[in-house]
Design a protein around this motif. Structure first.
Motif, short mmCIF file in Angstrom:
data_model
loop_
_atom_site.label_atom_id
_atom_site.label_comp_id
_atom_site.label_asym_id
_atom_site.label_seq_id
_atom_site.Cartn_x
_atom_site.Cartn_y
_atom_site.Cartn_z
N ARG A 1 0.85 -1.14 0.04
CA ARG A 1 0.09 0.09 0.59
C ARG A 1 0.62 1.68 0.02
O ARG A 1 0.24 2.04 -0.61
CB ARG A 1 -0.58 -0.46 0.87
CG ARG A 1 -2.41 -1.19 1.18
CD ARG A 1 -3.02 -0.56 2.08
NE ARG A 1 -2.63 -0.66 2.83
CZ ARG A 1 -2.74 -2.26 4.00
NH1 ARG A 1 -2.81 -3.66 3.39
NH2 ARG A 1 -2.64 -2.10 5.57
N LYS A 2 1.72 1.42 1.09
CA LYS A 2 2.75 2.24 0.97
C LYS A 2 3.77 3.07 -0.80
O LYS A 2 3.48 3.52 -0.70
CB LYS A 2 3.61 2.01 1.48
CG LYS A 2 5.27 3.09 1.97
CD LYS A 2 5.91 3.25 3.41
CE LYS A 2 6.83 4.07 3.06
NZ LYS A 2 7.82 3.62 4.64
N PHE A 3 4.01 1.66 -0.53
CA PHE A 3 4.55 1.50 -2.35
C PHE A 3 3.57 1.93 -3.54
O PHE A 3 3.94 2.76 -4.52
CB PHE A 3 5.44 0.02 -3.32
CG PHE A 3 5.93 0.03 -4.41
CD1 PHE A 3 6.44 0.88 -4.37
CD2 PHE A 3 4.86 -0.30 -5.63
CE1 PHE A 3 7.41 0.42 -5.90
CE2 PHE A 3 5.41 0.11 -6.53
CZ PHE A 3 6.38 0.64 -6.61
N GLN A 4 2.82 2.05 -3.67
CA GLN A 4 1.55 1.93 -4.51
C GLN A 4 0.83 3.69 -4.17
O GLN A 4 0.30 4.63 -5.31
CB GLN A 4 0.19 1.48 -4.80
CG GLN A 4 0.28 0.30 -4.86
CD GLN A 4 -1.17 -1.31 -4.50
OE1 GLN A 4 -1.81 -1.00 -3.16
NE2 GLN A 4 -1.24 -1.80 -5.10
N GLN A 5 0.98 4.39 -2.73
CA GLN A 5 0.69 5.74 -2.50
C GLN A 5 1.98 6.14 -3.10
O GLN A 5 0.93 7.39 -3.19
CB GLN A 5 0.77 5.14 -1.03
CG GLN A 5 -0.94 5.33 -1.09
CD GLN A 5 -0.93 5.28 0.60
OE1 GLN A 5 -0.35 5.18 1.65
NE2 GLN A 5 -1.85 4.40 0.87
N GLU A 6 2.54 5.97 -3.39
CA GLU A 6 3.76 6.49 -3.43
C GLU A 6 4.08 6.75 -5.17
O GLU A 6 4.96 8.25 -5.74
CB GLU A 6 5.34 5.84 -3.29
CG GLU A 6 5.46 6.05 -1.64
CD GLU A 6 6.73 5.27 -1.30
OE1 GLU A 6 7.63 4.95 -1.63
OE2 GLU A 6 7.18 4.87 0.15
N ARG A 7 3.71 5.58 -5.75
CA ARG A 7 3.48 6.15 -7.64
C ARG A 7 2.54 6.87 -7.68
O ARG A 7 1.87 7.68 -7.94
CB ARG A 7 2.87 4.61 -7.89
CG ARG A 7 4.44 3.51 -7.56
CD ARG A 7 3.95 2.47 -7.99
NE ARG A 7 3.71 2.65 -9.66
CZ ARG A 7 3.90 1.70 -10.68
NH1 ARG A 7 4.67 0.87 -9.95
NH2 ARG A 7 3.51 1.91 -11.80
#
Length: 144
Positions: free
Chosen positions: A138-144
């Motif tokens: 989720r953190k990775f997806q939000q950073e994209r």
């Protein structure tokens, strides 16, 4: 080199569980001896326990590869192997001499509870890892 690393990884995993299982056996053997007024441990018995634990840990690695404790067939083989190897080893090698029948029943109950606790601990670790991976995703997806 790839074969060596695979063998080394196998050895690390098997030795970890082998040492845990052997330690538990030696502790219970020591407790049963102490309760009977004997305060010495047989090196041969400890070696037998170590070898049986190695065989069991190798079977565990084969039927329940690292992180894959969801296979019902693998779990059945694992549980049956534990009972056959440890109860059989205790009978064949005489690991708990002088223990009365009720003591044998208690030791078998402890074995069964321990197997459940190991399975449960593996499930908790899997759930924890899954939660951590999902948070990271989720953190990775939000950073994209």
């Amino acid at each position: 080199m790839k074969q060596f690393l695979r063998f080394y990884s196998w050895g690390m995993e098997v030795k970890l569980y082998m040492s845990l299982y052997t330690t538990a056996l030696v502790v219970f053997q020591g407790i049963t001896e102490a309760l009977q007024g004997r305060f010495a441990a047989s090196v041969w018995i400890m070696l037998e326990m170590l070898l049986v634990s190695f065989v069991f840990a190798a079977i565990q690695y084969a039927v329940l590869p690292v992180g894959n404790w969801s296979s019902k067939k693998g779990l059945a083989v694992w549980a049956i192997s534990a009972n056959v190897l440890y109860i059989g080893g205790a009978l064949v090698f005489g690991w708990f001499p002088g223990v009365p029948l009720w003591g044998d029943i208690v030791l078998i109950a402890i074995l069964e509870i321990s197997l459940w606790a190991i399975w449960f601990g593996e499930q908790v670790a899997c759930w924890r890892d899954t939660r951590a991976l999902n948070r990271s995703l989720r953190k990775f997806q939000q950073e994209r």
